[in-house]
Design a protein around this motif. Structure first.
Motif: not given
Length: 381
Positions: A38-42, A132-138
């Motif tokens: 993803p773009k980031e993980l929180r 889109g398909r996935c969460n970009e910031s899980p």
């Protein structure tokens, strides 16, 4: 203990709690990364505290960040979101002293809002981050309130529904019990148990032991998320017993929709538990501070009883079948609290007792008879 005294000195249980969360988060991130980058993980902590106790011991925010800094991908892609309506300034100072701006590519965020009263927090949690398909910031959400205020299960369930999102919920069962009997706290209890409030009030009267009543609370919490989301939610509790009482006072409950997270948390719980506990639907992974203060040699190995129970359950389910150790573990581990090492030991015991044949297809020499691997083929007699 009053809230403003809580951070004077770290208890052993608080240290274990912080260690569980800080050990879990980087490994959780690796699970996510292996499926989708993803773009980031929180990492979100809504009751973060000051980061340090007055005695110098560190709490979860600093420990989590330190573990993330060991991984270059996490150093560049983790966003820390910390909130505390009392200790925000102290937390920011303590965090920035060890991790100055620039240490992490994404700067941490600090706020001092009151959870449950400031609507933007609720809106943030329920907002879908799917692109889109996935969460970009899980995100992994850690909620450790002083009691139960600010825990709105309907809101948390909406957060959990996003792909990759998981929750750690730290609850004080000593406060929940009397609150269920006090009409003054009914709104707060309905926030916590929106679909099972009446049921839990009724059913707890028929539970004979304190342990059974505590497990009723844990089970209803887990079932709340399943009912609201209409899908399987894996929930696992870790129990804390304090030095002044013989029953549980607090639990940390992990909630996930993913089998890998369920697998991982049980392994970490097992690493930190210091009480031999038979998984019977009531008891769970447990830390008892009294065993640190006054070590007692157990007459019987309760942990071995767990292995025997699991061994029998596996043999009953797979007698006469052939399957890889990996596939067996994937199918069976979601049915209970047993962790990966329990399965390895149980399967090796079945081999030693002549009830199972194990072979490897990777043409390597192995020091043990069974590994949880696709290359380990099991043939039950």
């Amino acid at each position: 203990m009053k809230e403003n005294q809580f951070f004077e000195q770290q208890t052993m249980s608080s240290r274990i709690k912080a260690s569980i969360v800080s050990e879990y988060f980087p490994k959780y991130c690796n699970i996510i990364i292996n499926k989708h980058k993803p773009k980031e993980l929180r990492y979100i902590d809504l009751f973060a505290g000051p980061g340090k106790y007055e005695d110098g011991n560190e709490s979860t925010p600093l420990l989590v960040a330190r573990n993330c800094l060991k991984n270059s991908f996490l150093q560049q892609h983790v966003r820390f979101i910390f909130n505390d309506n009392t200790y925000k300034e102290q937390l920011e100072t303590n965090f920035m002293t060890e991790f100055p701006l620039g240490t992490f590519t994404i700067n941490p965020f600090f706020s001092n809002r009151t959870v449950g009263e400031w609507k933007p927090i609720t809106q943030y949690l329920i907002k879908s981050t799917h692109v889109g398909r996935c969460n970009e910031s899980p995100a992994l959400l850690f909620i450790d309130p002083f009691g139960y205020k600010g825990i709105e299960t309907n809101v948390l369930a909406q957060f959990l529904q996003n792909w990759g999102n998981e929750i750690f919920l730290f609850i004080n069962t000593k406060r929940i019990h009397p609150a269920l009997e006090n009409e003054k706290f009914e709104p707060l209890m309905r926030d916590l148990f929106p679909t099972t409030y009446e049921t839990i009030k009724s059913d707890r009267k028929f539970k004979q032991s304190v342990s059974e009543r505590l497990q009723l609370i844990i089970d209803n919490l887990g079932l709340e998320y399943q009912k609201i989301l209409g899908t399987r939610v894996y929930y696992t509790a870790f129990r804390f017993q304090e030095e002044d009482i013989d029953t549980a006072s607090h639990y940390i409950v992990h909630l996930t929709k993913g089998k890998r997270g369920f697998d991982l948390i049980k392994t970490i719980y097992n690493d930190f538990a210091n009480v031999g506990t038979i998984f019977d639907g009531i008891n769970t992974y447990t830390f008892d501070v009294k065993k640190i203060i006054n070590p007692i040699t157990e007459l019987f190995d309760i942990g071995e009883q767990n292995i025997d129970n699991l061994k029998q359950a596996i043999y009953t389910s797979y007698c006469g079948k052939s399957i890889s150790a990996f596939n067996l573990f994937e199918e069976h581990q979601i049915t209970g609290n047993y962790c990966r090492s329990h399965y390895s030991k149980a399967l090796r015991k079945l081999v030693s007792e002549g009830l199972l044949e194990a072979s490897f297809t990777d043409n390597k020499n192995h020091l043990v008879s069974v590994l949880i691997s696709k290359d380990c083929i099991l043939k039950f007699k």
